[in-house]
Design an enzyme around this catalytic site. Structure first.
Site, mmCIF file in Angstrom:
data_model
loop_
_atom_site.group_PDB
_atom_site.id
_atom_site.type_symbol
_atom_site.label_atom_id
_atom_site.label_comp_id
_atom_site.label_asym_id
_atom_site.label_seq_id
_atom_site.Cartn_x
_atom_site.Cartn_y
_atom_site.Cartn_z
ATOM 1 N N ARG A 25 -21.216 62.828 56.972
ATOM 2 C CA ARG A 25 -21.166 61.732 56.000
ATOM 3 C C ARG A 25 -21.266 62.322 54.607
ATOM 4 O O ARG A 25 -22.211 63.049 54.300
ATOM 5 C CB ARG A 25 -22.280 60.707 56.223
ATOM 6 C CG ARG A 25 -22.146 59.547 55.220
ATOM 7 C CD ARG A 25 -22.926 58.318 55.555
ATOM 8 N NE ARG A 25 -22.531 57.242 54.637
ATOM 9 C CZ ARG A 25 -22.597 55.962 54.894
ATOM 10 N NH1 ARG A 25 -23.070 55.547 56.054
ATOM 11 N NH2 ARG A 25 -22.206 55.068 54.011
ATOM 12 N N GLY A 46 -15.843 55.416 45.293
ATOM 13 C CA GLY A 46 -16.166 54.537 44.167
ATOM 14 C C GLY A 46 -17.025 55.274 43.144
ATOM 15 O O GLY A 46 -16.753 55.231 41.933
ATOM 16 N N ARG A 47 -18.043 55.967 43.629
ATOM 17 C CA ARG A 47 -18.932 56.702 42.721
ATOM 18 C C ARG A 47 -18.190 57.839 42.019
ATOM 19 O O ARG A 47 -18.411 58.120 40.856
ATOM 20 C CB ARG A 47 -20.141 57.260 43.498
ATOM 21 C CG ARG A 47 -21.249 56.236 43.637
ATOM 22 C CD ARG A 47 -22.224 56.619 44.707
ATOM 23 N NE ARG A 47 -21.718 56.278 46.030
ATOM 24 C CZ ARG A 47 -22.365 56.538 47.154
ATOM 25 N NH1 ARG A 47 -23.520 57.167 47.116
ATOM 26 N NH2 ARG A 47 -21.858 56.143 48.301
ATOM 27 N N ASP A 91 -17.319 58.735 52.447
ATOM 28 C CA ASP A 91 -17.968 57.828 51.491
ATOM 29 C C ASP A 91 -18.019 58.454 50.095
ATOM 30 O O ASP A 91 -18.029 59.684 49.960
ATOM 31 C CB ASP A 91 -19.389 57.527 52.003
ATOM 32 C CG ASP A 91 -19.956 56.266 51.374
ATOM 33 O OD1 ASP A 91 -19.187 55.515 50.722
ATOM 34 O OD2 ASP A 91 -21.172 56.020 51.530
ATOM 35 N N GLY A 92 -18.064 57.600 49.099
ATOM 36 C CA GLY A 92 -18.295 58.078 47.733
ATOM 37 C C GLY A 92 -17.090 58.017 46.800
ATOM 38 O O GLY A 92 -17.176 58.478 45.660
ATOM 39 N N THR A 104 -15.500 46.911 59.402
ATOM 40 C CA THR A 104 -15.448 45.444 59.539
ATOM 41 C C THR A 104 -16.230 44.783 58.401
ATOM 42 O O THR A 104 -16.005 43.618 58.098
ATOM 43 C CB THR A 104 -16.040 44.985 60.898
ATOM 44 O OG1 THR A 104 -17.286 45.658 61.114
ATOM 45 C CG2 THR A 104 -15.109 45.295 62.058
ATOM 46 N N GLU A 105 -17.137 45.529 57.779
ATOM 47 C CA GLU A 105 -17.940 44.987 56.670
ATOM 48 C C GLU A 105 -17.225 45.131 55.325
ATOM 49 O O GLU A 105 -17.569 44.447 54.365
ATOM 50 C CB GLU A 105 -19.297 45.710 56.590
ATOM 51 C CG GLU A 105 -20.285 45.328 57.693
ATOM 52 C CD GLU A 105 -19.927 45.912 59.047
ATOM 53 O OE1 GLU A 105 -19.335 47.014 59.094
ATOM 54 O OE2 GLU A 105 -20.197 45.257 60.069
ATOM 55 N N ASN A 106 -16.237 46.018 55.254
ATOM 56 C CA ASN A 106 -15.577 46.260 53.966
ATOM 57 C C ASN A 106 -14.763 45.065 53.458
ATOM 58 O O ASN A 106 -14.391 45.024 52.282
ATOM 59 C CB ASN A 106 -14.695 47.515 54.021
ATOM 60 C CG ASN A 106 -15.472 48.814 54.057
ATOM 61 O OD1 ASN A 106 -15.068 49.798 54.670
ATOM 62 N ND2 ASN A 106 -16.628 48.855 53.388
ATOM 63 N N HIS A 162 -10.258 55.898 45.431
ATOM 64 C CA HIS A 162 -9.681 55.824 46.781
ATOM 65 C C HIS A 162 -8.397 56.644 46.865
ATOM 66 O O HIS A 162 -8.116 57.284 47.874
ATOM 67 C CB HIS A 162 -9.396 54.364 47.167
ATOM 68 C CG HIS A 162 -10.645 53.541 47.291
ATOM 69 N ND1 HIS A 162 -11.744 53.978 47.976
ATOM 70 C CD2 HIS A 162 -10.967 52.305 46.814
ATOM 71 C CE1 HIS A 162 -12.697 53.052 47.918
ATOM 72 N NE2 HIS A 162 -12.258 52.034 47.212
HETATM 73 C C1 IPE Z 1 -18.779 53.196 55.312
HETATM 74 O O1 IPE Z 1 -18.969 53.267 53.954
HETATM 75 C C2 IPE Z 1 -17.379 52.757 55.622
HETATM 76 C C3 IPE Z 1 -16.325 53.698 55.309
HETATM 77 C C4 IPE Z 1 -16.466 54.887 54.801
HETATM 78 C C5 IPE Z 1 -15.008 53.228 55.604
HETATM 79 P P1 IPE Z 1 -19.579 52.059 53.104
HETATM 80 O O2 IPE Z 1 -19.612 52.505 51.702
HETATM 81 O O3 IPE Z 1 -18.826 50.811 53.402
HETATM 82 O O4 IPE Z 1 -21.040 51.931 53.717
HETATM 83 P P2 IPE Z 1 -22.360 51.301 53.126
HETATM 84 O O5 IPE Z 1 -22.015 49.930 52.673
HETATM 85 O O6 IPE Z 1 -22.797 52.173 51.981
HETATM 86 O O7 IPE Z 1 -23.332 51.347 54.244
HETATM 87 C C1 IPE Z 2 -15.603 55.048 50.834
HETATM 88 O O1 IPE Z 2 -15.909 55.049 49.487
HETATM 89 C C2 IPE Z 2 -14.288 54.388 51.128
HETATM 90 C C3 IPE Z 2 -14.405 53.085 51.800
HETATM 91 C C4 IPE Z 2 -15.507 52.502 52.170
HETATM 92 C C5 IPE Z 2 -13.159 52.394 52.079
HETATM 93 P P1 IPE Z 2 -16.685 53.844 48.812
HETATM 94 O O2 IPE Z 2 -15.700 52.890 48.261
HETATM 95 O O3 IPE Z 2 -17.671 53.255 49.731
HETATM 96 O O4 IPE Z 2 -17.423 54.610 47.639
HETATM 97 P P2 IPE Z 2 -18.870 54.320 47.068
HETATM 98 O O5 IPE Z 2 -19.828 54.363 48.216
HETATM 99 O O6 IPE Z 2 -18.817 52.959 46.444
HETATM 100 O O7 IPE Z 2 -19.099 55.411 46.092
HETATM 101 MG MG MG Z 3 -19.639 53.607 50.091
#
Ligand code: IPE
Ligand code: IPE
Ligand code: MG
Length: 246
Positions: free
Chosen positions: A189, A30-31, A27-28, A73-75, A44
């Site tokens: 995580r 995007g940030r 995760d992270g 599945t939520e992405n 990414h």
């Molecule tokens: C979990 O991260 C899914 C993956 C890393 C693929 P998300 O960024 O989608 O989770 P939430 O929305 O913060 O719970």
């Molecule tokens: C995790 O990074 C990758 C996926 C969920 C595919 P995010 O895209 O969730 O990054 P943040 O949480 O927005 O920083």
């Molecule tokens: Mg995320």
């Protein structure tokens, strides 16, 4: 005494007490990109580059299974352009890594409803899985369109179809996408979020959690070593009163 005889190697990691199965919620991205003023998809891209490094590091250490949460599945509720970017990166990763996976004796498999992925990605997954299926080293398990609840519902369906009246733990485990794999010993995580986000709910009954504020593109091998050392300092009791070495 016994400690002195233990095979110690990289950064003080005890190689005789490695987590067999490491799972990572990457995760992270995007940030990471936002902090630098880049579009999310660039984050990414850096995240995928880091996948390469962490996969090799895990294989090199002797981890048996590495499960990476790549797409939930939520992405699908994300903007179409971000989803397209993620799918394109997945395709590129599969093309560029086939040789490296084979060179490192790594077998690729997936968990999740991969049938709903775009056709080119499905075909590349098939191709890479076929080309690595005889490899005997680490299993790289990509969670793609994965959701634990969907996985559990699917398992119920399989059991009903088989006519199983009273399912045992074993029946359920072997009906999940992860059938045949050990449960994760360590779930990492990145980026500080303290939740499972629908990842391996059943399988994580006794897995150890390691949460770090480091964002995924910055989660370098040194961070992985730190996580494993932290894991090795824990006492896993599985409900008992004494630490159990797995
Ligand atoms: C979990 O991260 C899914 C993956 C890393 C693929 P998300 O960024 O989608 O989770 P939430 O929305 O913060 O719970
Ligand atoms: C995790 O990074 C990758 C996926 C969920 C595919 P995010 O895209 O969730 O990054 P943040 O949480 O927005 O920083
Ligand atoms: Mg995320």
């Amino acid at each position: 005494m016994a400690n002195e005889l233990k095979a110690k190697d990289k950064q003080g990691i005890d190689l005789s007490n490695l987590p067999s199965h490491v799972a990572i919620i990457m995760d992270g991205n995007g940030r990471w990109a936002k902090k630098r003023g880049f579009p999310r998809v660039y984050g990414h891209k850096k995240g995928v580059e880091n996948v390469r490094e962490i996969v090799e590091t895990c294989a090199d250490l002797g981890v048996k299974v590495l499960t990476l949460y790549a797409f939930s599945t939520e992405n699908w509720i994300r903007p179409k352009s971000e989803i397209a970017g993620l799918m394109s990166l997945l395709g590129k990763y599969l093309v560029s890594e086939e040789k490296t996976l084979n060179d490192n004796n790594i077998r690729l498999r997936t968990i999740g409803d991969t049938g709903a992925l775009p056709k080119p990605q499905r075909e590349l997954l098939e191709k890479t899985m076929r080309s690595t299926e005889k490899n005997t080293g680490m299993v790289l398990n990509l969670a793609l369109n994965y959701g634990s609840r969907q996985e559990i519902i699917r398992a119920f369906g399989i059991l009903v179809e088989k006519g199983v009246q009273r399912a045992s733990e074993q029946d359920i485990s072997s009906s999940l996408y992860t059938a045949g794999l050990p449960d994760p010993d360590l779930l990492i995580r990145t980026s500080g979020e303290q939740r499972l986000s629908n990842f391996l709910l059943w399988q994580m009954a006794y897995g150890e959690l390691y949460i770090t504020d480091v964002l995924w593109p910055d989660f370098k091998p040194q961070e992985l070593y730190k996580a494993i050392k932290d894991f090795q300092s824990r006492h896993r009791r599985f409900g008992g009163i004494k630490a159990v070495q797995t």
